[in-house]
Structures are given as structure tokens and as C-alpha cells.
Write an enzyme that holds these catalytic residues in place. Structure first.
Site, PDB file in Angstrom:
ATOM      1  N   LEU A  75       0.821  -1.202   0.000  1.00 42.26           N
ATOM      2  CA  LEU A  75       0.000   0.000   0.000  1.00 42.26           C
ATOM      3  C   LEU A  75       0.860   1.260   0.000  1.00 42.26           C
ATOM      4  O   LEU A  75       1.883   1.340   0.676  1.00 42.26           O
ATOM      5  CB  LEU A  75      -0.910   0.016   1.225  1.00 42.26           C
ATOM      6  CG  LEU A  75      -1.944  -1.118   1.321  1.00 42.26           C
ATOM      7  CD1 LEU A  75      -2.793  -0.948   2.572  1.00 42.26           C
ATOM      8  CD2 LEU A  75      -2.830  -1.169   0.078  1.00 42.26           C
ATOM      9  N   GLY A 113       2.495  -9.008   6.257  1.00 43.02           N
ATOM     10  CA  GLY A 113       2.947  -8.220   7.388  1.00 43.02           C
ATOM     11  C   GLY A 113       2.828  -6.747   7.062  1.00 43.02           C
ATOM     12  O   GLY A 113       2.954  -6.349   5.895  1.00 43.02           O
ATOM     13  N   GLY A 114       2.578  -5.908   8.069  1.00 40.64           N
ATOM     14  CA  GLY A 114       2.437  -4.481   7.816  1.00 40.64           C
ATOM     15  C   GLY A 114       1.349  -4.212   6.797  1.00 40.64           C
ATOM     16  O   GLY A 114       0.212  -4.680   6.938  1.00 40.64           O
ATOM     17  N   ASP A 115       1.695  -3.469   5.739  1.00 44.68           N
ATOM     18  CA  ASP A 115       0.714  -3.163   4.692  1.00 44.68           C
ATOM     19  C   ASP A 115       1.063  -3.883   3.394  1.00 44.68           C
ATOM     20  O   ASP A 115       0.783  -3.392   2.303  1.00 44.68           O
ATOM     21  CB  ASP A 115       0.627  -1.654   4.463  1.00 44.68           C
ATOM     22  CG  ASP A 115       1.967  -1.035   4.061  1.00 44.68           C
ATOM     23  OD1 ASP A 115       3.005  -1.704   4.246  1.00 44.68           O
ATOM     24  OD2 ASP A 115       1.978   0.107   3.570  1.00 44.68           O
ATOM     25  N   GLU A 116       1.658  -5.060   3.518  1.00 40.92           N
ATOM     26  CA  GLU A 116       2.041  -5.848   2.348  1.00 40.92           C
ATOM     27  C   GLU A 116       1.207  -7.129   2.283  1.00 40.92           C
ATOM     28  O   GLU A 116       1.043  -7.826   3.280  1.00 40.92           O
ATOM     29  CB  GLU A 116       3.523  -6.194   2.398  1.00 40.92           C
ATOM     30  CG  GLU A 116       4.044  -6.807   1.104  1.00 40.92           C
ATOM     31  CD  GLU A 116       5.553  -6.953   1.112  1.00 40.92           C
ATOM     32  OE1 GLU A 116       6.192  -6.471   0.159  1.00 40.92           O
ATOM     33  OE2 GLU A 116       6.086  -7.531   2.066  1.00 40.92           O
TER      34      GLU A 116
END
Length: 220
Positions: A75, A113-116
Site C-alpha cells: 500500500l 505483514g504491515g501493509d504488504e
């Protein structure tokens, strides 16, 4: 009234047996629920409900025979939302994006993980259809405060090579090129992506020159 001691003993034993049986059944069901929940937690992301890395790896053998296209999606514009409006707003954005991906993708969707995110696309996936997916992601997201935020996506695509780790590496390299060039969507190209990801980037170093070249016609 005279109570037969033998009958009373038999009744007592029967009641005890019934209680033990009910308790055992309840315990068995409780254990099954706990095991099911544990398996789900081990293979799914708790925030979004999507598959996690383990779940994606478990799903891959079932989808690999279809020779799917693998995508890595990151993102753009998420960090300002998370930093300026708080983690609750960031979590809401991730949940909404996860829902959009889940309903739009035929195959599998995982949060790495995170925005991936990672996608396994088992239906025809050309650049046009993937750009439509990017447009869907970019639709405004209403926050609980009444505001709306928008995030976009950089997406890298790679035809399946039969190995999930390789396909993700190719797709990640293409995604990095899409992000740095601002094109939004990119298909893995052994020439264009023949580079080492800069050390400043949080992703693992990928030296695509050491990977075999793969055709891109399937997603071109």
C-alpha cells in the site's frame, strides 16, 4: 418405604456414569474447539482474517497445479494514515482493504505483514484486470471520525514457477519497480528487475540476476 440398597447403588453408579459421560463429551468438544482455534490462529492473520505466511504456504500446493499468477501488493499512503490518525484508523484501513481483496480475488489472499499482501490469482490475470483491482483498492475509506482516506497500491506480478518462494521473490522485485517508478503495476522482467533491492528497504535482499528468467506472456 424400604429402599433396596442394591438398586440405590445401581442408580447412583448410573447417575455418576451419566455425569462423567456428559463431562467427557463437553471436554472433548471444548478441546476440539480449542484445537480448531489454534490451527486457525497459526495460519491466519488476527487483524484481517486473511491467511498469513504459514497459511499461504499450506494453501499453495492446492493452487500451484493451476499455474497461477502470484502478486505482491504494497500500500502507498498507508503510513501517513497510521501516523497522523492513529493505529485504530490504520487497522481499519487494513481491514477494509483485506475485505476488498477477499471478495475480488479468486485464489488466495494473505497478509505478509504491515501493509504488504500476497495474492495467488488462479483465474486469468492480465494487466487490465490487475489495474481494475488497484482502482478498487483506491476507493475512499470512511473512518469512524467521519473523515475519508485513500490509499493506493503498488503491485508486482510473476507467473508461477512451481515454487512459492521464487514466485514471491519475482513478484516482490516487480512490485518494488512499480513503486519506485510510479507505474502502479509491473510484471517481473529479468532485465528490468536485475538489481539488488537497496539495503535501506525493509524487504529481504533479492538478487534477481541469480534467478532463472521466466516468461511474462501469461500476464502481459
Amino acid at each position: 418405604m424400604i429402599v433396596d440398597p442394591a438398586a440405590l447403588t445401581a442408580l447412583t453408579v448410573g447417575l455418576v456414569g451419566l455425569v462423567v459421560s456428559c463431562w467427557s463429551t463437553r471436554s472433548a468438544w471444548s478441546l476440539r474447539r480449542q484445537l480448531t482455534a489454534a490451527r486457525h490462529d497459526a495460519t491466519h492473520d488476527r487483524l484481517t482474517g486473511l491467511l498469513n505466511r504459514t497459511g499461504l504456504a499450506d494453501t499453495w500446493p492446492h493452487l500451484a497445479p493451476a499455474r497461477p499468477v502470484v502478486a505482491v501488493l504494497d500500500l502507498d499512503g498507508f503510513k501517513p494514515v497510521n501516523d497522523l490518525r492513529g493505529h485504530a484508523a490504520g487497522d481499519l484501513v487494513l481491514t477494509v482493504i483485506a475485505g476488498r481483496l477477499r471478495h475480488a480475488v479468486t485464489g488466495a489472499v494473505a497478509r505478509l505483514g504491515g501493509d504488504e499482501f500476497a495474492l495467488i490469482l488462479v483465474t486469468a490475470a492480465d494487466l487490465h484486470s490487475v489495474r481494475q483491482l488497484a482502482t478498487l483498492i483506491a476507493a475512499p475509506i470512511p473512518l469512524t471520525s467521519g473523515e475519508q482516506v485513500t490509499v493506493t497500491a503498488s503491485i508486482g506480478l510473476a507467473p508461477s514457477t512451481g515454487d512459492l518462494a521464487d514466485a514471491l521473490a519475482y513478484a516482490d522485485a516487480a512490485m518494488y519497480r512499480a513503486k519506485t517508478t510510479g507505474t502502479g503495476v509491473a510484471v517481473y522482467d529479468a532485465t528490468a528487475d536485475d538489481r539488488t533491492t537497496p539495503a535501506a528497504d525493509p524487504r529481504p535482499t533479492i538478487r534477481t540476476r541469480n534467478l532463472p528468467s521466466i516468461p511474462v506472456e501469461a500476464v502481459a
